[in-house]
Write an enzyme that holds these catalytic residues in place. Structure first.
Site, PDB file in Angstrom:
ATOM      1  N   ARG A  26       0.817  -1.220   0.000  1.00 26.08           N
ATOM      2  CA  ARG A  26       0.000   0.000   0.000  1.00 26.08           C
ATOM      3  C   ARG A  26       0.848   1.265   0.000  1.00 26.08           C
ATOM      4  NH1 ARG A  26      -5.466  -0.247   1.741  1.00 26.08           N
ATOM      5  NH2 ARG A  26      -6.215  -2.367   1.541  1.00 26.08           N
ATOM      6  N   ARG A  30      -3.533   7.162   0.826  1.00 21.29           N
ATOM      7  CA  ARG A  30      -3.975   8.378   1.510  1.00 21.29           C
ATOM      8  C   ARG A  30      -2.939   9.079   2.367  1.00 21.29           C
ATOM      9  NH1 ARG A  30      -9.136   9.761   1.162  1.00 21.29           N
ATOM     10  NH2 ARG A  30     -10.575   8.185   0.365  1.00 21.29           N
ATOM     11  N   ARG A  39      -6.887  11.576  -6.046  1.00 21.74           N
ATOM     12  CA  ARG A  39      -8.117  10.880  -5.628  1.00 21.74           C
ATOM     13  C   ARG A  39      -9.320  11.809  -5.745  1.00 21.74           C
ATOM     14  NH1 ARG A  39     -12.016   8.763  -4.678  1.00 21.74           N
ATOM     15  NH2 ARG A  39     -12.658   7.268  -3.107  1.00 21.74           N
ATOM     16  N   ASP A  76      -7.045  -2.753  -7.041  1.00 17.97           N
ATOM     17  CA  ASP A  76      -7.532  -3.351  -5.800  1.00 17.97           C
ATOM     18  C   ASP A  76      -7.852  -4.811  -6.042  1.00 17.97           C
ATOM     19  OD1 ASP A  76      -8.383  -2.452  -2.965  1.00 17.97           O
ATOM     20  OD2 ASP A  76      -9.960  -3.823  -3.600  1.00 17.97           O
ATOM     21  N   TYR A 152     -14.957 -11.258   0.934  1.00 16.06           N
ATOM     22  CA  TYR A 152     -15.630  -9.976   0.631  1.00 16.06           C
ATOM     23  C   TYR A 152     -16.893 -10.217  -0.201  1.00 16.06           C
ATOM     24  CZ  TYR A 152     -11.652  -7.300   2.421  1.00 16.06           C
ATOM     25  OH  TYR A 152     -10.687  -6.765   3.230  1.00 16.06           O
TER      26      TYR A 152
HETATM   27  O1  1CP Z   1       0.359   0.853  -3.329  1.00 19.01           O
HETATM   28  C1  1CP Z   1      -0.480  -0.060  -3.212  1.00 19.01           C
HETATM   29  O2  1CP Z   1      -0.206  -1.144  -2.700  1.00 19.01           O
HETATM   30  C2  1CP Z   1      -1.854   0.248  -3.717  1.00 19.01           C
HETATM   31  C3  1CP Z   1      -2.601  -0.832  -4.411  1.00 19.01           C
HETATM   32  C4  1CP Z   1      -3.560  -1.602  -3.510  1.00 19.01           C
HETATM   33  C5  1CP Z   1      -3.429  -2.945  -3.103  1.00 19.01           C
HETATM   34  C6  1CP Z   1      -2.244  -3.855  -3.327  1.00 19.01           C
HETATM   35  C7  1CP Z   1      -4.806  -1.138  -3.011  1.00 19.01           C
HETATM   36  C8  1CP Z   1      -5.335   0.211  -3.181  1.00 19.01           C
HETATM   37  N1  1CP Z   1      -5.449  -2.199  -2.397  1.00 19.01           N
HETATM   38  C9  1CP Z   1      -4.631  -3.298  -2.432  1.00 19.01           C
HETATM   39  C10 1CP Z   1      -4.910  -4.654  -1.930  1.00 19.01           C
HETATM   40  C11 1CP Z   1      -6.073  -4.879  -1.038  1.00 19.01           C
HETATM   41  N2  1CP Z   1      -7.333  -4.333  -1.100  1.00 19.01           N
HETATM   42  C12 1CP Z   1      -6.075  -5.855  -0.017  1.00 19.01           C
HETATM   43  C13 1CP Z   1      -4.917  -6.768   0.299  1.00 19.01           C
HETATM   44  C14 1CP Z   1      -3.861  -6.067   1.098  1.00 19.01           C
HETATM   45  C15 1CP Z   1      -4.220  -5.728   2.507  1.00 19.01           C
HETATM   46  O3  1CP Z   1      -4.592  -6.640   3.275  1.00 19.01           O
HETATM   47  O4  1CP Z   1      -4.081  -4.558   2.845  1.00 19.01           O
HETATM   48  C16 1CP Z   1      -7.340  -5.848   0.590  1.00 19.01           C
HETATM   49  C17 1CP Z   1      -7.813  -6.692   1.757  1.00 19.01           C
HETATM   50  C18 1CP Z   1      -8.136  -4.881  -0.111  1.00 19.01           C
HETATM   51  C19 1CP Z   1      -9.568  -4.542   0.116  1.00 19.01           C
HETATM   52  C20 1CP Z   1      -9.700  -3.088   0.362  1.00 19.01           C
HETATM   53  N3  1CP Z   1      -9.768  -2.152  -0.620  1.00 19.01           N
HETATM   54  C21 1CP Z   1      -9.631  -2.419   1.593  1.00 19.01           C
HETATM   55  C22 1CP Z   1      -9.440  -3.083   2.943  1.00 19.01           C
HETATM   56  C23 1CP Z   1     -10.735  -3.185   3.660  1.00 19.01           C
HETATM   57  C24 1CP Z   1     -10.607  -4.064   4.885  1.00 19.01           C
HETATM   58  O5  1CP Z   1     -11.343  -5.075   4.920  1.00 19.01           O
HETATM   59  O6  1CP Z   1      -9.795  -3.766   5.769  1.00 19.01           O
HETATM   60  C25 1CP Z   1      -9.732  -1.041   1.339  1.00 19.01           C
HETATM   61  C26 1CP Z   1      -9.745   0.089   2.319  1.00 19.01           C
HETATM   62  C27 1CP Z   1      -9.803  -0.892  -0.072  1.00 19.01           C
HETATM   63  C28 1CP Z   1      -9.810   0.389  -0.841  1.00 19.01           C
HETATM   64  C29 1CP Z   1      -8.447   0.786  -1.259  1.00 19.01           C
HETATM   65  N4  1CP Z   1      -7.622  -0.014  -2.043  1.00 19.01           N
HETATM   66  C30 1CP Z   1      -6.453   0.670  -2.304  1.00 19.01           C
HETATM   67  C31 1CP Z   1      -6.550   1.964  -1.666  1.00 19.01           C
HETATM   68  C32 1CP Z   1      -5.509   3.041  -1.729  1.00 19.01           C
HETATM   69  C33 1CP Z   1      -7.788   2.011  -1.010  1.00 19.01           C
HETATM   70  C34 1CP Z   1      -8.362   3.194  -0.242  1.00 19.01           C
HETATM   71  C35 1CP Z   1      -9.285   3.887  -1.195  1.00 19.01           C
HETATM   72  C36 1CP Z   1      -9.358   5.342  -1.060  1.00 19.01           C
HETATM   73  O7  1CP Z   1      -8.527   6.108  -1.573  1.00 19.01           O
HETATM   74  O8  1CP Z   1     -10.345   5.747  -0.435  1.00 19.01           O
END
Ligand code: 1CP
Length: 348
Positions: A26, A30, A39, A76, A152
């Site tokens: 990640r 943010r 964003r 994602d 999910y």
């Molecule tokens: O630099 C990077 O790594 C960004 C790319 C990336 C990756 C590899 C994002 C962007 N998401 C992910 C993987 C991801 N998404 C996982 C596996 C990694 C982990 O466990 O952290 C999971 C579980 C998700 C699902 C997801 N998407 C969540 C987690 C929710 C939870 O259950 O805790 C969230 C918050 C998202 C949205 C998301 N995805 C990525 C970002 C930057 C965001 C936030 C969105 C925003 O800007 O509001």
């Protein structure tokens, strides 16, 4: 030794690079003001993932700022259920939401027929990144592990106990296997297409692996992930794969020995000496700084970084966090982390 090869790729071939390569799960997101600015331009989060111009830009932001050894595609894990036809959306502050899959009959509505068409913008993002990245920076593609993505899809979003998904798997394993099989198949195709678009390394995020007892962990995490690795390697034998079975505990050993991947991402709780003795001979390790140490900074951060490097840095290793970076992370703490890793030498 191949000195001109990217350090991340060398590490995944089992070479020990001093200092080790570093990237952060990640790393785009943010905590960076420049991410928040982009964003704000996108209508919603999925639009950001599917607009190559913007997705390329946010992927490159942490590379420009910190010079990480790898860029990870900005996307994602939930683009796969979206591409299969499930309704997926992201609510501000509330995380991902999906129209939940609750009966096996509903699985028939999901289909792979539009997979590559829906995901085409992701492939375009990879093609552009492949052209634009600095020559020493590796490009990582990724997907979610079938279990994590299924959780999910079934729960309809984030869950505390995964009760609906786990109960389904216990009561009707044959039905549950059909959901997992669809994800094995679609995820394999998706990852193969990512390699063809320019991804040099693949990471599979099984972020919720740790909620299963041993038999479930083997059946619903290890086996499906190993099958994806096998299929990807049939198409592209040389592409290295990193697995991240978060929370697998002692079963990290099974992932190291049985999954066929080159790299293994350790979560924050995995003991370092145990990992060195039991895992590092079989795979390249990656991890595992607690993301909250990166929020805290100061002496606690410095000491933890030194401990990880001193314990794992003498073998094939990639520095990373034990889970994704949090939005509260001060960007200057990341700067400090990178300079600590880059200055590290064994025994110094
Ligand atoms: O630099 C990077 O790594 C960004 C790319 C990336 C990756 C590899 C994002 C962007 N998401 C992910 C993987 C991801 N998404 C996982 C596996 C990694 C982990 O466990 O952290 C999971 C579980 C998700 C699902 C997801 N998407 C969540 C987690 C929710 C939870 O259950 O805790 C969230 C918050 C998202 C949205 C998301 N995805 C990525 C970002 C930057 C965001 C936030 C969105 C925003 O800007 O509001």
């Amino acid at each position: 030794m191949s000195p001109n090869e990217k350090t991340l790729l060398r590490a995944l071939k089992g070479e020990t690079a001093i200092p080790p390569p570093i990237w952060l799960m990640r790393q785009a997101g943010r905590y960076l003001p420049e991410y928040r600015a982009i964003r704000a331009k996108a209508r919603n989060f999925l639009d950001l993932c599917f607009t190559p111009e913007l997705a390329v830009e946010v992927t490159l932001q942490p590379i420009r700022r910190y010079g990480f050894d790898a860029a990870i595609l900005f996307s994602d894990i939930l683009v796969v259920p979206h591409a299969l036809g499930q309704r997926v959306w992201f609510e501000e502050g509330a995380g991902p939401r999906l129209e939940p899959l609750r009966r096996i009959q509903e699985l028939a509505r999901l289909t792979m027929s539009g997979l590559h068409e829906t995901l085409a913008p992701v492939y375009e993002t990879l093609r552009r990144l492949h052209m634009e990245l600095p020559e020493q920076t590796a490009l990582i593609g990724f997907a979610g592990g079938p279990w994590t993505v299924a959780s999910y899809m079934i729960e309809g979003g984030t869950s505390k106990d995964f009760a609906v998904a786990k109960t389904w798997a216990y009561r009707a394993p044959d039905e549950f296997a059909r959901i997992i099989d669809l994800l094995v198949e679609s995820t394999s195709e998706y990852l193969i297409a990512q390699v063809e678009a320019g991804a040099e390394v693949l990471q599979l995020f099984d972020s919720w692996a740790g909620v299963w007892p041993e038999p479930g962990l083997r059946r619903w995490c290890l086996e499906p992930v190993a099958e994806i690795v096998r299929r990807v390697k049939v198409a592209h034998p040389d592409v290295p794969v990193i697995l991240f079975p978060r929370g697998a505990g002692p079963l990290y050993e099974a992932f190291a020995g049985e999954a066929g991947a080159e790299g293994l991402g350790l979560d924050t709780t995995v003991p370092l000496v145990w990992a060195r003795e039991r895992l590092q001979g079989a795979v390249t390790l990656q991890g595992n700084l607690d993301p909250l140490l990166l929020v805290a900074g100061g002496a606690a951060l410095d000491q933890a970084v030194a401990r990880i490097l001193d314990t794992l840095g003498a073998g094939p290793f990639i520095f990373n966090l034990g889970h994704g970076i949090t939005p509260e992370t001060p960007p200057e703490h990341v700067e400090r982390l990178v300079s600590l890793v880059r200055a590290w030498r064994p025994g110094a």
